[in-house]
Write a protein that holds these residues in place. Structure first.
Motif, PDB file in Angstrom:
ATOM      1  N   UNK A  70      39.875  37.970  36.375  1.00 41.57           N
ATOM      2  CA  UNK A  70      39.506  39.012  37.284  1.00 41.57           C
ATOM      3  C   UNK A  70      38.237  38.551  37.814  1.00 41.57           C
ATOM      4  N   UNK A  71      37.343  37.977  37.448  1.00 36.17           N
ATOM      5  CA  UNK A  71      36.087  37.382  37.924  1.00 36.17           C
ATOM      6  C   UNK A  71      36.449  36.395  39.033  1.00 36.17           C
ATOM      7  N   UNK A  72      37.235  35.503  38.845  1.00 37.24           N
ATOM      8  CA  UNK A  72      38.005  34.603  39.716  1.00 37.24           C
ATOM      9  C   UNK A  72      38.603  35.399  40.958  1.00 37.24           C
ATOM     10  N   UNK A  73      39.370  36.158  40.517  1.00 37.68           N
ATOM     11  CA  UNK A  73      40.197  37.109  41.796  1.00 37.68           C
ATOM     12  C   UNK A  73      39.296  37.633  42.514  1.00 37.68           C
ATOM     13  N   UNK A  80      46.510  47.283  40.797  1.00 35.33           N
ATOM     14  CA  UNK A  80      47.101  46.108  41.255  1.00 35.33           C
ATOM     15  C   UNK A  80      46.582  45.018  40.047  1.00 35.33           C
ATOM     16  N   UNK A  81      45.418  44.884  39.658  1.00 38.04           N
ATOM     17  CA  UNK A  81      45.012  43.757  38.787  1.00 38.04           C
ATOM     18  C   UNK A  81      45.780  43.680  37.636  1.00 38.04           C
ATOM     19  N   UNK A 124      37.061  45.594  43.286  1.00 38.31           N
ATOM     20  CA  UNK A 124      38.114  46.215  42.396  1.00 38.31           C
ATOM     21  C   UNK A 124      38.912  45.357  41.557  1.00 38.31           C
ATOM     22  N   UNK A 125      39.227  44.160  42.016  1.00 32.43           N
ATOM     23  CA  UNK A 125      39.772  43.130  41.089  1.00 32.43           C
ATOM     24  C   UNK A 125      39.236  42.788  39.705  1.00 32.43           C
ATOM     25  N   UNK A 126      37.726  42.762  39.904  1.00 32.73           N
ATOM     26  CA  UNK A 126      36.996  42.561  38.637  1.00 32.73           C
ATOM     27  C   UNK A 126      36.926  43.932  37.899  1.00 32.73           C
ATOM     28  N   UNK A 127      36.847  45.115  38.451  1.00 34.23           N
ATOM     29  CA  UNK A 127      37.058  46.254  37.770  1.00 34.23           C
ATOM     30  C   UNK A 127      38.389  46.571  37.233  1.00 34.23           C
ATOM     31  N   UNK A 128      39.568  45.821  37.810  1.00 33.75           N
ATOM     32  CA  UNK A 128      40.688  45.919  37.076  1.00 33.75           C
ATOM     33  C   UNK A 128      40.716  45.206  35.851  1.00 33.75           C
ATOM     34  N   UNK A 155      40.230  34.477  24.121  1.00 36.06           N
ATOM     35  CA  UNK A 155      40.731  35.612  23.329  1.00 36.06           C
ATOM     36  C   UNK A 155      41.099  36.508  24.852  1.00 36.06           C
ATOM     37  N   UNK A 156      41.819  37.670  24.589  1.00 35.29           N
ATOM     38  CA  UNK A 156      42.515  38.566  25.628  1.00 35.29           C
ATOM     39  C   UNK A 156      41.206  38.742  26.660  1.00 35.29           C
ATOM     40  N   UNK A 157      40.250  39.526  25.855  1.00 33.51           N
ATOM     41  CA  UNK A 157      39.264  40.237  26.813  1.00 33.51           C
ATOM     42  C   UNK A 157      38.393  39.140  27.623  1.00 33.51           C
ATOM     43  N   UNK A 158      38.267  37.722  27.248  1.00 25.25           N
ATOM     44  CA  UNK A 158      37.635  36.829  27.925  1.00 25.25           C
ATOM     45  C   UNK A 158      38.481  36.067  29.103  1.00 25.25           C
ATOM     46  N   UNK A 159      39.846  36.229  28.732  1.00 22.44           N
ATOM     47  CA  UNK A 159      40.725  35.673  29.632  1.00 22.44           C
ATOM     48  C   UNK A 159      41.021  36.676  30.790  1.00 22.44           C
TER      49      UNK A 159
END
Length: 515
Positions: A56-59, A292-293, A438-442, A47-51
């Motif tokens: 974002x966690x990987x980033x 940016x994310x 901030x990548x995760x926050x993005x 699903x979109x939210x999981x992707x």
């Protein structure tokens, strides 16, 4: 054998060596990034939210890992060696993604390898540039701006290439092999970068940390590799469990804040103004990377569902792109704007009128705000119901990319300018940790535009995205005002920093110098 001293290597040649391996490393990373969200949504059924949150966690991990990689380069293996080890591990990570499997855990494992490789590569490549051009402020700004262009040469090529390869292989051979062929190309880019470095390695023999000048200690190398394997497994677990990922990001934020405060407290009096200035700008960078994310998350999915992929001008059809290729407008604009900004920095610096990094950050946030307001105007520029003109993406990315150059493009230069050399690699890593948070926050922000599975009509999805983009534009304006409000403080800190560090502010040759 002659004992005559070798002629000194020009800064240009040393810089070119690092520039090229960075270019190929970014070729691999952004080739993967162009497809990763689509891969999870279209191939693995996320699903979109999981992707959004998984990527974002990987980033975040990819950006957090350099905190340790910089220390390994400074103190354990050497800056040059650690950078090369990181590039080799990255190649292995992309090779794993090329394996045709639908296993989610296998994907997490491959991403974990990429996390570790990037952690070893990224801070040390940037620190080598800092060591080549250590000294003059305006020259460091120019050097890192041109270096930043290496990122975008590699990413432009790969972001245009991997989506095309994916579709071509899928259409020709089927079985969803195109995804994995595209990831294999990312691996090939890293191998080319390593091969090129092997031919040019002598230009870097005089640049590095003290550990580079000592023989390799195999016990230390073994320890680094062993801990890297454990880090891969830890990354896979973090990616699989959202709660663990969130806790990790919170802990990382606490650690970075504690590190800055500790260094400011124990630092010498002449070091404190620079460290405080670096802290202020790092906090601003955290806010920037939330914007940016969106390129790899909400904007990427917006291009898939609500953008007309055809480019037309005055009624004439120019070309048609694949949705993943729209991300390449970011590096294309950066390549156009980088040399212009580098020239402006150098010219203004020679006249004593160069803007401070803090002022450039404020301008960067203003540009980002304009970019998101352009995206939010998409419903007013449609070619068919629910499908925005592709030119919306062109100009939105243009302003977003200008903001990126003014903020993220100078983030490394900010570390080089304000942080004492003895803390260089470690603080470079701390900067990337803040960026990773901030990548995760993005990704969390991007989920405000997650489209439920039962909504497929473009007219229904358009307002979901544009409402988020408008709010991000407003947030960009607020960030601009905050950045402007701290300019007096930054001027004071910058003045104090220069007063205590006059000896390091002597002029240096330009990037093009052969002296």
């Amino acid at each position: 054998m002659s004992n005559a001293p070798q002629a000194p290597v020009s800064q240009t040649r040393s810089f070119t060596t690092v520039f090229l391996i960075e270019m190929w490393e970014r070729f691999g990373y952004y080739g993967m990034q162009a497809l990763i969200i689509y891969y999870m949504v279209q191939r693995l059924g996320f699903a979109d939210d999981r992707a959004n949150l998984t990527w974002s966690a990987a980033a975040a991990l990819i950006y957090v890992a350099p905190a340790i990689g910089g220390w390994v380069g400074d103190k354990i293996l050497g800056t040059r060696r650690t950078m090369l080890l990181g590039a080799t591990i990255l190649a292995a990570g992309y090779a794993l993604m090329a394996v045709p499997t639908e296993s989610v855990w296998f994907l997490y494992f491959a991403l974990g390898v990429i996390v570790v490789g990037n952690g070893l590569f990224k801070p040390n490549a940037g620190n080598l540039v800092r060591k080549i051009y250590e000294g003059d402020d305006s020259k460091i700004d120019s050097a890192f701006t041109i270096y930043y262009m290496a990122v975008n040469i590699g990413s432009t090529i790969s972001m245009l290439l991997t989506p095309w390869i994916k579709d071509y292989v899928n259409d020709t051979w089927g079985h969803e092999l195109g995804w994995h062929a595209a990831f294999a190309v990312c691996c090939f880019g890293l191998l080319l970068g390593l091969l090129n470095y092997s031919f040019m390695r002598l230009t870097m023999s005089h640049v590095g940390s003290p550990a580079d000048d000592k023989p390799v200690q195999w016990s230390k190398l073994g320890a680094v590799l062993g801990l890297s394997a454990l880090a891969v497994l830890a990354a896979a677990v973090i990616l699989n469990y959202e709660g663990v990922a969130r806790a990790f990001v919170i802990l990382a934020g606490i650690v970075v804040a504690a590190i800055f405060i500790y260094l400011i407290v124990i630092g010498k009096k002449n070091e404190r103004p620079g460290l405080i200035a670096a802290l202020v700008l790092t906090v601003q960078t955290v806010f920037f990377f939330v914007f940016y994310q969106q390129m790899s998350t909400s904007l990427n999915l917006f291009a898939l569902r609500n953008v007309d992929w055809s480019f037309n001008l005055f009624g004439a059809h120019l070309w048609t792109w694949k949705p993943a290729q729209f991300q390449s407008f970011n590096p294309i604009w950066i390549m156009v704007l980088s040399p212009i900004l580098a020239w402006l920095y150098t010219s203004a610096g020679n006249k004593g009128k160069d803007l401070s990094i803090a002022a450039k950050f404020a301008l960067g946030f203003a540009a980002v705000a304009i970019g998101f307001f352009i995206y939010s105007a998409a419903p007013h520029f449609t070619t068919q119901p629910g499908k925005a003109s592709s030119w919306i993406m062109v100009w939105g990315y243009g302003f977003s990319s200008l903001g990126e150059l003014l903020v993220s493009g100078l983030g490394l230069a900010m570390i080089a300018r304000y942080v004492p050399a003895r803390m260089g690699g470690f603080m470079m890593g701390a900067y990337f940790v803040a960026s990773g948070i901030s990548q995760y926050l993005g990704g969390v922000v991007a989920n405000y535009a997650s489209v439920p599975r039962d909504i497929t009509e473009p007219l229904q999805t358009m307002p979901i995205y544009t409402n988020l983009f408008f709010k991000l534009g407003v947030a960009g304006v607020i960030c601009t005002l905050i950045a402007l409000s701290v300019l007096p403080l930054m001027r004071k800190l910058n003045m104090q920093h220069h007063e205590h560090n006059i000896a390091t502010d002597t002029g240096m040759p330009t990037i093009g110098s052969e002296e």
